[in-house]
Design a protein around this motif. Structure first.
Motif, PDB file in Angstrom:
ATOM      1  N   PHE A  21       0.859  -1.180   0.000  1.00 26.56           N
ATOM      2  CA  PHE A  21       0.000   0.000   0.000  1.00 26.56           C
ATOM      3  C   PHE A  21       0.898   1.233   0.000  1.00 26.56           C
ATOM      4  O   PHE A  21       1.841   1.308   0.775  1.00 26.56           O
ATOM      5  N   ARG A  22       0.567   2.205  -0.855  1.00 23.23           N
ATOM      6  CA  ARG A  22       1.315   3.461  -0.827  1.00 23.23           C
ATOM      7  C   ARG A  22       0.562   4.525  -1.607  1.00 23.23           C
ATOM      8  O   ARG A  22       0.223   4.308  -2.772  1.00 23.23           O
ATOM      9  N   LYS A  23       0.312   5.667  -0.993  1.00 21.43           N
ATOM     10  CA  LYS A  23      -0.288   6.827  -1.642  1.00 21.43           C
ATOM     11  C   LYS A  23      -1.467   6.472  -2.546  1.00 21.43           C
ATOM     12  O   LYS A  23      -1.436   6.706  -3.743  1.00 21.43           O
ATOM     13  N   ASN A  24      -2.495   5.916  -1.974  1.00 27.37           N
ATOM     14  CA  ASN A  24      -3.719   5.541  -2.683  1.00 27.37           C
ATOM     15  C   ASN A  24      -3.454   4.580  -3.840  1.00 27.37           C
ATOM     16  O   ASN A  24      -4.015   4.709  -4.927  1.00 27.37           O
ATOM     17  N   SER A  25      -2.582   3.630  -3.558  1.00 31.11           N
ATOM     18  CA  SER A  25      -2.296   2.611  -4.570  1.00 31.11           C
ATOM     19  C   SER A  25      -2.210   1.236  -3.923  1.00 31.11           C
ATOM     20  O   SER A  25      -1.892   1.106  -2.736  1.00 31.11           O
ATOM     21  N   LEU A  26      -2.532   0.234  -4.715  1.00 32.84           N
ATOM     22  CA  LEU A  26      -2.335  -1.166  -4.356  1.00 32.84           C
ATOM     23  C   LEU A  26      -1.341  -1.729  -5.353  1.00 32.84           C
ATOM     24  O   LEU A  26      -1.548  -1.620  -6.567  1.00 32.84           O
TER      25      LEU A  26
END
Length: 139
Positions: A21-26
Motif C-alpha cells: 500500500f502506498r499513496k492511494n495505490s495497491l
C-alpha cells in the motif's frame, strides 16, 4: 467466501503474492506461477491471520471485464481486465498499471512480475520468481 470474494472464478491459494500500500495505490507482486494462473482466469488469494482473530484478513487479485477494487470488512479484492492480463503475461513488460475512479483520488492498481531475490535471506527467495541478473539488488 464472504465480503468482496465471490464464486466467480477458480481460486488459487497463493503463498507468494505480495501486496504493498502506498499513496492511494495497491501494488501486487506475482511470481511466474501466479501470473500464469491469473492469465488463465484464476483468482489469487492470500490470507493473513492476526492474533485473536476468528477469521483471516484476505486479499485477492482476479480478472473481470475491467479494472475494479472492493474493500470488505476483512478483505481487499482487486480485478484487472483479462485481455490486459493475458497481453501483459505474454509480454516482456514487468508492470501493469490501471487507475480506478473512487469519487476521491483515483486508486492506482499496479501488478508487477516479482523478480528473484539474489541477496536476501533464504526465506525471501522464491524459486518461481522471474529471473534477473546476479548484479541486481533485492528491494
Amino acid at each position: 467466501m464472504s465480503g468482496a470474494f465471490g464464486a466467480d472464478a477458480q481460486i488459487y491459494k497463493s503463498d507468494s503474492m505480495k501486496l504493498r500500500f502506498r499513496k492511494n495505490s495497491l501494488r501486487f507482486r506475482l511470481n511466474q506461477v501466479e501470473v500464469t494462473r491469473l492469465a488463465s482466469g484464476e483468482k489469487l488469494i492470500e490470507e493473513i491471520w492476526f492474533p485473536g482473530a476468528d477469521r483471516p484478513f484476505r486479499y485477492s487479485l482476479g480478472v473481470r471485464d475491467a479494472a475494479a477494487a472492493e474493500l470488505g470488512s476483512s478483505d481487499i479484492a482487486a480485478w484487472l481486465s483479462r485481455a490486459d492480463v493475458i497481453a501483459w503475461a505474454r509480454s516482456g513488460e514487468m508492470e501493469l498499471h490501471r487507475s480506478i475512479a473512487t469519487g476521491h483520488d483515483p486508486l492506482k492498481l499496479m501488478v508487477e512480475k516479482d523478480l528473484v531475490c539474489v541477496d536476501g535471506p533464504d526465506e525471501e527467495r522464491d524459486p518461481d520468481a522471474f529471473p534477473r541478473s546476479a548484479a541486481a539488488i533485492c528491494k
